[in-house]
Design a protein around this motif. Structure first.
Motif, PDB file in Angstrom:
ATOM      1  N   GLY A 179      24.174  -3.701   6.883  1.00 43.75           N
ATOM      2  CA  GLY A 179      24.938  -4.756   6.237  1.00 43.75           C
ATOM      3  C   GLY A 179      24.366  -4.974   4.843  1.00 43.75           C
ATOM      4  O   GLY A 179      24.937  -4.574   3.826  1.00 43.75           O
ATOM      5  N   PHE A 180      23.189  -5.569   4.787  1.00 40.95           N
ATOM      6  CA  PHE A 180      22.451  -5.741   3.533  1.00 40.95           C
ATOM      7  C   PHE A 180      20.983  -5.880   3.940  1.00 40.95           C
ATOM      8  O   PHE A 180      20.534  -6.969   4.294  1.00 40.95           O
ATOM      9  CB  PHE A 180      22.939  -6.981   2.776  1.00 40.95           C
ATOM     10  CG  PHE A 180      22.555  -7.007   1.328  1.00 40.95           C
ATOM     11  CD1 PHE A 180      23.487  -6.749   0.340  1.00 40.95           C
ATOM     12  CD2 PHE A 180      21.250  -7.278   0.947  1.00 40.95           C
ATOM     13  CE1 PHE A 180      23.134  -6.779  -1.010  1.00 40.95           C
ATOM     14  CE2 PHE A 180      20.886  -7.305  -0.391  1.00 40.95           C
ATOM     15  CZ  PHE A 180      21.835  -7.054  -1.364  1.00 40.95           C
ATOM     16  N   SER A 181      20.279  -4.758   3.945  1.00 38.38           N
ATOM     17  CA  SER A 181      18.950  -4.682   4.539  1.00 38.38           C
ATOM     18  C   SER A 181      17.936  -5.589   3.850  1.00 38.38           C
ATOM     19  O   SER A 181      17.674  -5.447   2.652  1.00 38.38           O
ATOM     20  CB  SER A 181      18.444  -3.240   4.494  1.00 38.38           C
ATOM     21  OG  SER A 181      17.078  -3.176   4.818  1.00 38.38           O
ATOM     22  N   VAL A 182      17.342  -6.492   4.617  1.00 43.93           N
ATOM     23  CA  VAL A 182      16.277  -7.336   4.110  1.00 43.93           C
ATOM     24  C   VAL A 182      15.051  -6.488   3.771  1.00 43.93           C
ATOM     25  O   VAL A 182      14.350  -6.739   2.792  1.00 43.93           O
ATOM     26  CB  VAL A 182      15.923  -8.432   5.126  1.00 43.93           C
ATOM     27  CG1 VAL A 182      14.682  -9.211   4.694  1.00 43.93           C
ATOM     28  CG2 VAL A 182      17.103  -9.385   5.314  1.00 43.93           C
ATOM     29  N   ALA A 183      14.792  -5.462   4.581  1.00 44.18           N
ATOM     30  CA  ALA A 183      13.630  -4.611   4.345  1.00 44.18           C
ATOM     31  C   ALA A 183      13.705  -3.911   2.992  1.00 44.18           C
ATOM     32  O   ALA A 183      12.693  -3.786   2.286  1.00 44.18           O
ATOM     33  CB  ALA A 183      13.497  -3.578   5.462  1.00 44.18           C
ATOM     34  N   ILE A 184      14.898  -3.458   2.612  1.00 44.27           N
ATOM     35  CA  ILE A 184      15.048  -2.820   1.297  1.00 44.27           C
ATOM     36  C   ILE A 184      14.746  -3.823   0.188  1.00 44.27           C
ATOM     37  O   ILE A 184      14.036  -3.502  -0.780  1.00 44.27           O
ATOM     38  CB  ILE A 184      16.476  -2.249   1.124  1.00 44.27           C
ATOM     39  CG1 ILE A 184      16.719  -1.110   2.109  1.00 44.27           C
ATOM     40  CG2 ILE A 184      16.683  -1.749  -0.309  1.00 44.27           C
ATOM     41  CD1 ILE A 184      18.155  -0.597   2.107  1.00 44.27           C
ATOM     42  N   ILE A 185      15.282  -5.024   0.313  1.00 36.67           N
ATOM     43  CA  ILE A 185      15.043  -6.050  -0.707  1.00 36.67           C
ATOM     44  C   ILE A 185      13.557  -6.355  -0.822  1.00 36.67           C
ATOM     45  O   ILE A 185      13.006  -6.463  -1.923  1.00 36.67           O
ATOM     46  CB  ILE A 185      15.816  -7.342  -0.366  1.00 36.67           C
ATOM     47  CG1 ILE A 185      17.305  -7.085  -0.318  1.00 36.67           C
ATOM     48  CG2 ILE A 185      15.522  -8.434  -1.397  1.00 36.67           C
ATOM     49  CD1 ILE A 185      18.095  -8.269   0.191  1.00 36.67           C
ATOM     50  N   GLU A 186      12.886  -6.479   0.315  1.00 37.05           N
ATOM     51  CA  GLU A 186      11.455  -6.777   0.305  1.00 37.05           C
ATOM     52  C   GLU A 186      10.665  -5.650  -0.333  1.00 37.05           C
ATOM     53  O   GLU A 186       9.719  -5.895  -1.098  1.00 37.05           O
ATOM     54  CB  GLU A 186      10.971  -7.046   1.732  1.00 37.05           C
ATOM     55  CG  GLU A 186      11.515  -8.344   2.315  1.00 37.05           C
ATOM     56  CD  GLU A 186      11.169  -8.521   3.776  1.00 37.05           C
ATOM     57  OE1 GLU A 186      11.132  -9.684   4.238  1.00 37.05           O
ATOM     58  OE2 GLU A 186      10.952  -7.508   4.470  1.00 37.05           O
ATOM     59  N   ALA A 187      11.026  -4.414  -0.020  1.00 38.41           N
ATOM     60  CA  ALA A 187      10.330  -3.272  -0.621  1.00 38.41           C
ATOM     61  C   ALA A 187      10.496  -3.259  -2.134  1.00 38.41           C
ATOM     62  O   ALA A 187       9.528  -3.063  -2.883  1.00 38.41           O
ATOM     63  CB  ALA A 187      10.846  -1.971  -0.011  1.00 38.41           C
ATOM     64  N   GLY A 195       0.777  -1.225   0.000  1.00 36.59           N
ATOM     65  CA  GLY A 195       0.000   0.000   0.000  1.00 36.59           C
ATOM     66  C   GLY A 195       0.810   1.277   0.000  1.00 36.59           C
ATOM     67  O   GLY A 195       0.256   2.367  -0.174  1.00 36.59           O
ATOM     68  N   ALA A 196       2.119   1.185   0.199  1.00 36.29           N
ATOM     69  CA  ALA A 196       2.951   2.377   0.314  1.00 36.29           C
ATOM     70  C   ALA A 196       3.221   3.009  -1.045  1.00 36.29           C
ATOM     71  O   ALA A 196       3.215   2.339  -2.088  1.00 36.29           O
ATOM     72  CB  ALA A 196       4.270   2.025   0.995  1.00 36.29           C
ATOM     73  N   SER A 197       3.488   4.310  -1.025  1.00 35.60           N
ATOM     74  CA  SER A 197       3.896   5.024  -2.240  1.00 35.60           C
ATOM     75  C   SER A 197       5.402   5.026  -2.396  1.00 35.60           C
ATOM     76  O   SER A 197       5.923   5.164  -3.496  1.00 35.60           O
ATOM     77  CB  SER A 197       3.397   6.471  -2.200  1.00 35.60           C
ATOM     78  OG  SER A 197       1.994   6.519  -2.223  1.00 35.60           O
ATOM     79  N   CYS A 198       6.103   4.877  -1.281  1.00 35.17           N
ATOM     80  CA  CYS A 198       7.568   4.905  -1.300  1.00 35.17           C
ATOM     81  C   CYS A 198       8.073   4.269  -0.013  1.00 35.17           C
ATOM     82  O   CYS A 198       7.401   4.325   1.023  1.00 35.17           O
ATOM     83  CB  CYS A 198       8.050   6.354  -1.398  1.00 35.17           C
ATOM     84  SG  CYS A 198       9.852   6.557  -1.416  1.00 35.17           S
ATOM     85  N   PHE A 199       9.227   3.652  -0.084  1.00 37.00           N
ATOM     86  CA  PHE A 199       9.901   3.088   1.089  1.00 37.00           C
ATOM     87  C   PHE A 199      11.118   3.946   1.389  1.00 37.00           C
ATOM     88  O   PHE A 199      11.843   4.354   0.473  1.00 37.00           O
ATOM     89  CB  PHE A 199      10.330   1.652   0.809  1.00 37.00           C
ATOM     90  CG  PHE A 199      11.165   1.032   1.903  1.00 37.00           C
ATOM     91  CD1 PHE A 199      10.557   0.402   2.972  1.00 37.00           C
ATOM     92  CD2 PHE A 199      12.550   1.086   1.852  1.00 37.00           C
ATOM     93  CE1 PHE A 199      11.317  -0.169   3.987  1.00 37.00           C
ATOM     94  CE2 PHE A 199      13.317   0.520   2.861  1.00 37.00           C
ATOM     95  CZ  PHE A 199      12.693  -0.116   3.927  1.00 37.00           C
ATOM     96  N   CYS A 200      11.358   4.217   2.669  1.00 36.97           N
ATOM     97  CA  CYS A 200      12.516   5.045   3.032  1.00 36.97           C
ATOM     98  C   CYS A 200      13.254   4.427   4.213  1.00 36.97           C
ATOM     99  O   CYS A 200      12.643   4.116   5.243  1.00 36.97           O
ATOM    100  CB  CYS A 200      12.067   6.464   3.388  1.00 36.97           C
ATOM    101  SG  CYS A 200      13.444   7.591   3.735  1.00 36.97           S
TER     102      CYS A 200
END
Length: 392
Positions: free
Chosen positions: A297-305, A285-290
């Motif tokens: 290290g290597f963000s899982v959250a960024i990969i998921e977004a 539902g988000a318009s952007c991830f920040c």
């Protein structure tokens, strides 16, 4: 091949390394290996892990060995943990240690050495310059008391990206570094939830957009930077809110204080931890991830977004330059003004944001999936097992 992963805690609230262990172990199991995980945690935590594991391919093949949360004596001396490690490591082919600064990890390395079993260590960003500057004297002392020996005795250091290798260089570790990134399972993001579900869940008014922060509420994640950056964003877009999702890890009160100081409290929604389907709903539902981190290290959250088709705004301290190279978002300095400018650009142009989202999803699904990463770990286990062990 019998593989044993060791991590101090498997609590999902602890962040990315826990999610990585669950998924890497599952992917290795799906490839036909005998995979074990040794960790510490309460029955309630394990129930949560099993609930989350229902959507992870290969999860059912993992054999879990979860010890009760340790008291002060057990935490240091690991008497019960050492016995369990000795039992589980019997006939193991390789041991994969996740993290650095926990006694159980040193004991795992010692047990592996005693049984002549090769092991690697994944520091997950804990040895880069920024991390080593936090509580620096304690870490220097720990290195002298056995942690450097653990690192030097590894067959390889599992680095998550090239930046991590460079930023660990001042430690002059004897073990070579091999780069193995994090990833996602394509199955977990194949069918995304409706984009309206999460907004409805948090009672966001119809027609409002939101920027999503999804991580632990810790100083290094840059929540103070995000609070300052969102002030001009809120002024520029009267239809955009900020959703902050994640467990408090010491930064919540300062963030709320800044939100009040900047007068944006009506535009910020604190939703706590989200896992599983609810997390996918938040991303969809988000318009952007920040994620304006000071260190990753290597963000899982960024990969998921990215895998969910979101344009992302991240800092260069996230060490993921591929985002900019793939035109999947913006990589900016660790600076509120730079973060704000990037958010304004993404939120101003829906067509461009959608294109970035498609680019990001393509980047992840083509390059960062757990089956490919699991194969890479197996190749590294094999090649480094046959090499001579580094002198500790």
């Amino acid at each position: 091949m019998k593989i044993v992963h060791v991590i101090s805690s498997i609590d999902p609230k602890m962040g990315g390394p826990q999610a990585v262990v669950m998924r890497l172990a599952a992917a290795q199991s799906a490839l036909g290996n005998e995979v074990h995980v040794v960790s510490q945690g309460s029955p309630a935590i394990m129930r949560q892990v099993y609930d989350m594991g229902g959507s992870i391919p290969g999860f059912d093949g993992i054999e879990w060995h979860v010890l009760p949360d340790p008291g002060s004596v057990e935490k240091i001396f690991c008497l019960r943990a050492r016995q369990r490690l000795t039992d589980v490591l019997d006939r193991a082919s390789f041991v994969h240690i996740h993290g650095v600064w926990e006694p159980i990890l040193v004991h795992a390395a010692n047990v592996a050495n005693g049984l002549s079993i090769p092991y690697c260590v994944c520091p997950a960003g804990m040895l880069d310059r920024w991390s080593m500057q936090q509580k620096a004297w304690k870490k220097k002392l720990a290195l002298s008391l056995g942690y450097r020996r653990m690192l030097n005795g590894a067959r390889f250091i599992h680095a998550l990206n090239e930046d991590e290798v460079r930023l660990m260089a001042p430690l002059s570790l004897r073990a070579p570094a091999s780069i193995i990134p994090n990833g996602i399972f394509a199955e977990e993001v194949a069918e995304l939830p409706s984009s309206h579900l999460f907004a409805s869940r948090i009672r966001l008014a119809d027609g409002r957009r939101y920027v999503l922060f999804l991580s632990r509420l810790h100083y290094k994640k840059g929540l103070d930077i995000l609070a300052e950056a969102f002030q001009p964003v809120a002024a520029a877009f009267d239809d955009v809110d900020l959703v902050v999702a994640g467990p408090d890890d010491g930064a919540r009160d300062e963030f709320l204080s800044l939100v009040g100081r900047f007068g944006i409290q009506g535009r910020v929604h604190m939703v706590g931890s989200v896992f599983g389907r609810e997390k996918l709903e938040a991303l969809a539902g988000a318009s952007c991830f920040c994620l304006p981190s000071r260190q990753e290290g290597f963000s899982v959250a960024i990969i998921e977004a990215l895998a969910c088709g979101l344009p992302v705004v991240i800092t260069d301290a996230c060490h993921f330059p591929e985002v900019a190279a793939a035109d999947a978002g913006a990589v900016v300095a660790v600076d509120p003004a730079a973060v704000a400018d990037a958010l304004v650009q993404v939120l101003s142009d829906g067509k461009r944001a959608n294109a970035m989202g498609r680019n990001g999803r393509k980047l992840i699904l083509e390059n960062y999936t757990w089956p490919k990463i699991a194969e890479l770990t197996l190749l590294n286990y094999a090649s480094h097992s046959s090499a001579s062990r580094p002198a500790a």
